[in-house]
Design a protein around this motif. Structure first.
Motif, mmCIF file in Angstrom:
data_model
loop_
_atom_site.group_PDB
_atom_site.id
_atom_site.type_symbol
_atom_site.label_atom_id
_atom_site.label_comp_id
_atom_site.label_asym_id
_atom_site.label_seq_id
_atom_site.Cartn_x
_atom_site.Cartn_y
_atom_site.Cartn_z
ATOM 1 N N GLY A 1 -10.020 4.810 4.630
ATOM 2 C CA GLY A 1 -10.283 3.518 4.983
ATOM 3 C C GLY A 1 -8.748 3.578 5.467
ATOM 4 N N LEU A 2 -7.908 4.222 5.239
ATOM 5 C CA LEU A 2 -6.747 4.015 5.625
ATOM 6 C C LEU A 2 -6.410 4.317 7.431
ATOM 7 C CD1 LEU A 2 -3.955 3.894 4.317
ATOM 8 C CD2 LEU A 2 -3.614 6.321 4.409
ATOM 9 N N VAL A 3 -5.736 3.409 8.026
ATOM 10 C CA VAL A 3 -5.371 3.241 9.634
ATOM 11 C C VAL A 3 -4.158 2.949 9.837
ATOM 12 C CG1 VAL A 3 -5.725 3.134 11.933
ATOM 13 C CG2 VAL A 3 -8.159 2.696 9.815
ATOM 14 N N ASN A 4 -3.408 4.135 9.712
ATOM 15 C CA ASN A 4 -1.901 4.010 10.260
ATOM 16 C C ASN A 4 -1.045 3.667 9.098
ATOM 17 O OD1 ASN A 4 -2.048 5.055 12.921
ATOM 18 N ND2 ASN A 4 -3.475 2.434 13.791
ATOM 19 N N GLY A 5 -1.494 4.065 8.425
ATOM 20 C CA GLY A 5 -1.087 4.283 6.816
ATOM 21 C C GLY A 5 -1.356 2.732 5.972
ATOM 22 N N GLU A 6 -2.167 1.853 6.312
ATOM 23 C CA GLU A 6 -2.298 0.976 5.652
ATOM 24 C C GLU A 6 -3.641 0.391 5.436
ATOM 25 O OE1 GLU A 6 -0.219 -2.834 7.596
ATOM 26 O OE2 GLU A 6 -1.973 -2.838 8.863
ATOM 27 N N ILE A 7 -3.967 -0.456 4.767
ATOM 28 C CA ILE A 7 -5.504 -0.611 4.460
ATOM 29 C C ILE A 7 -5.716 -2.275 4.216
ATOM 30 C CG2 ILE A 7 -7.504 -0.583 2.799
ATOM 31 C CD1 ILE A 7 -6.652 1.957 1.813
ATOM 32 N N ILE A 8 -6.920 -3.125 5.378
ATOM 33 C CA ILE A 8 -6.301 -4.202 5.544
ATOM 34 C C ILE A 8 -8.058 -4.586 4.725
ATOM 35 C CG2 ILE A 8 -6.414 -5.946 7.030
ATOM 36 C CD1 ILE A 8 -5.822 -4.928 8.800
ATOM 37 N N VAL A 9 -7.262 -5.047 3.713
ATOM 38 C CA VAL A 9 -8.622 -6.199 2.927
ATOM 39 C C VAL A 9 -8.758 -7.373 2.465
ATOM 40 C CG1 VAL A 9 -8.592 -4.303 1.042
ATOM 41 C CG2 VAL A 9 -6.915 -6.424 0.615
ATOM 42 N N ASP A 10 -10.158 -8.364 2.185
ATOM 43 C CA ASP A 10 -9.953 -9.961 2.256
ATOM 44 C C ASP A 10 -9.137 -9.864 0.895
ATOM 45 O OD1 ASP A 10 -10.920 -10.244 4.557
ATOM 46 O OD2 ASP A 10 -13.426 -10.411 3.720
ATOM 47 N N ASP B 1 2.385 -2.446 -1.134
ATOM 48 C CA ASP B 1 3.159 -1.058 -1.424
ATOM 49 C C ASP B 1 2.009 -0.855 -2.492
ATOM 50 O OD1 ASP B 1 5.463 -0.889 0.664
ATOM 51 O OD2 ASP B 1 6.797 -1.749 -1.246
ATOM 52 N N ALA B 2 1.615 0.064 -2.106
ATOM 53 C CA ALA B 2 0.212 1.481 -3.311
ATOM 54 C C ALA B 2 0.721 3.188 -2.401
ATOM 55 C CB ALA B 2 -0.681 0.957 -2.403
ATOM 56 N N LEU B 3 0.175 3.763 -4.124
ATOM 57 C CA LEU B 3 0.203 5.503 -3.570
ATOM 58 C C LEU B 3 -0.638 5.820 -4.583
ATOM 59 C CD1 LEU B 3 2.122 7.007 -6.177
ATOM 60 C CD2 LEU B 3 3.313 5.876 -5.383
ATOM 61 N N LEU B 4 -1.194 6.225 -4.082
ATOM 62 C CA LEU B 4 -1.721 7.577 -4.782
ATOM 63 C C LEU B 4 -1.497 8.597 -4.873
ATOM 64 C CD1 LEU B 4 -5.069 8.667 -5.383
ATOM 65 C CD2 LEU B 4 -5.486 9.108 -2.931
ATOM 66 N N GLU B 5 -1.517 8.822 -6.438
ATOM 67 C CA GLU B 5 -0.719 10.618 -7.113
ATOM 68 C C GLU B 5 -1.913 11.260 -7.906
ATOM 69 O OE1 GLU B 5 2.674 11.196 -9.824
ATOM 70 O OE2 GLU B 5 0.582 10.271 -11.516
ATOM 71 N N THR B 6 -1.850 12.804 -6.878
ATOM 72 C CA THR B 6 -2.887 13.600 -8.048
ATOM 73 C C THR B 6 -2.266 14.615 -8.237
ATOM 74 O OG1 THR B 6 -3.093 14.572 -5.454
ATOM 75 C CG2 THR B 6 -4.722 12.537 -6.152
ATOM 76 N N ILE B 7 -2.528 15.218 -9.464
ATOM 77 C CA ILE B 7 -1.937 16.412 -9.375
ATOM 78 C C ILE B 7 -3.286 17.247 -10.381
ATOM 79 C CG2 ILE B 7 -0.672 16.982 -12.191
ATOM 80 C CD1 ILE B 7 0.536 14.243 -12.460
ATOM 81 N N SER C 1 0.513 10.437 -1.633
ATOM 82 C CA SER C 1 0.468 9.560 -0.220
ATOM 83 C C SER C 1 0.910 8.225 -0.649
ATOM 84 C CB SER C 1 -1.323 9.734 -0.316
ATOM 85 O OG SER C 1 -1.211 11.483 -0.153
ATOM 86 N N GLU C 2 1.856 7.730 0.495
ATOM 87 C CA GLU C 2 2.381 6.304 0.184
ATOM 88 C C GLU C 2 0.877 5.240 1.062
ATOM 89 O OE1 GLU C 2 5.775 5.405 0.002
ATOM 90 O OE2 GLU C 2 6.786 7.659 -1.329
ATOM 91 N N PHE C 3 0.941 4.251 0.787
ATOM 92 C CA PHE C 3 0.613 3.270 1.969
ATOM 93 C C PHE C 3 0.774 1.806 1.614
ATOM 94 C CE2 PHE C 3 -2.668 4.695 -1.746
ATOM 95 C CZ PHE C 3 -3.393 3.487 -1.696
ATOM 96 N N THR C 4 0.191 0.953 2.695
ATOM 97 C CA THR C 4 0.106 -0.230 3.149
ATOM 98 C C THR C 4 -0.597 -1.146 1.937
ATOM 99 O OG1 THR C 4 2.496 0.296 3.364
ATOM 100 C CG2 THR C 4 0.951 -2.601 3.734
ATOM 101 N N ILE C 5 -0.611 -1.704 1.803
ATOM 102 C CA ILE C 5 -2.326 -2.818 1.353
ATOM 103 C C ILE C 5 -1.555 -4.196 1.811
ATOM 104 C CG2 ILE C 5 -3.958 -3.645 0.237
ATOM 105 C CD1 ILE C 5 -3.996 -1.503 -1.648
ATOM 106 N N GLN C 6 -3.044 -4.299 3.676
ATOM 107 C CA GLN C 6 -2.729 -5.848 3.655
ATOM 108 C C GLN C 6 -3.875 -6.787 2.757
ATOM 109 O OE1 GLN C 6 -0.502 -7.633 6.076
ATOM 110 N NE2 GLN C 6 0.454 -5.648 6.604
#
Length: 156
Positions: free
Chosen positions: A63-72, A119-125, A134-139
């Motif tokens: 669901g990531l588009v252009n570095g952001e996810i849009i939710v209600d 601001d949000a990020l996903l960290e995998t190890i 992976s850094e991204f934004t949630i609107q």
């Protein structure tokens, strides 16, 4: 009394050459010999295979588009990721900076946010300790619950 046994590995130079290689992963066979330091007994050489994993996990945020996810806002939603690794994934963590600085664990997590931009990020190890972030934004937008209306106007 127990005998002290030490394992001496004769691979320091080999590992160094593997790590400095341009390839992201190497499989190398090294010789090892057991030596009892008290008695001086020496065992036979044995081959040991090592995998040097220098490749981090691959992250795909659904669901990531252009570095952001849009939710209600105010409604439950899921953050989902497809995470793969050539050996094995060790941990998957999401961090959402929403004043509570949430840490969520797993490839499919649920949360509720108030209206705003976060601001949000996903960290995998992976099991070798390679990290991918992976850094991204949630609107989180105010949901529109107004039904559309159709109307007519008189011609002027």
């Amino acid at each position: 009394m127990k005998k002290s046994v030490f394992v001496l590995f004769m691979f320091c130079l080999l590992v160094s050459s593997v790590i400095s290689s341009q390839e992201s992963e190497k499989v190398a066979v090294h010789a090892a010999r057991m030596i009892d330091v008290r008695s001086g007994n020496v065992g036979e050489d044995s081959d040991i295979e090592f995998i040097v994993d220098l490749t981090p996990c691959s992250n795909e945020i659904i669901g990531l588009v252009n570095g952001e996810i849009i939710v209600d806002s105010g409604m439950d939603f899921n953050l989902m990721a497809l995470v793969t690794d050539d050996i094995n994934v060790d941990s998957i963590k999401w961090f959402v900076m929403d004043g509570e600085d949430r840490e969520l664990i797993g490839d499919n997590v649920s949360l509720i946010l108030e209206p705003g931009t976060y601001d949000a990020l996903l960290e995998t190890i992976d099991v070798a300790g390679n990290v991918n972030i992976s850094e991204f934004t949630i609107q989180a937008l105010i949901p529109d619950h107004t039904n559309p209306r159709v109307g007519t106007t008189d011609p002027v």
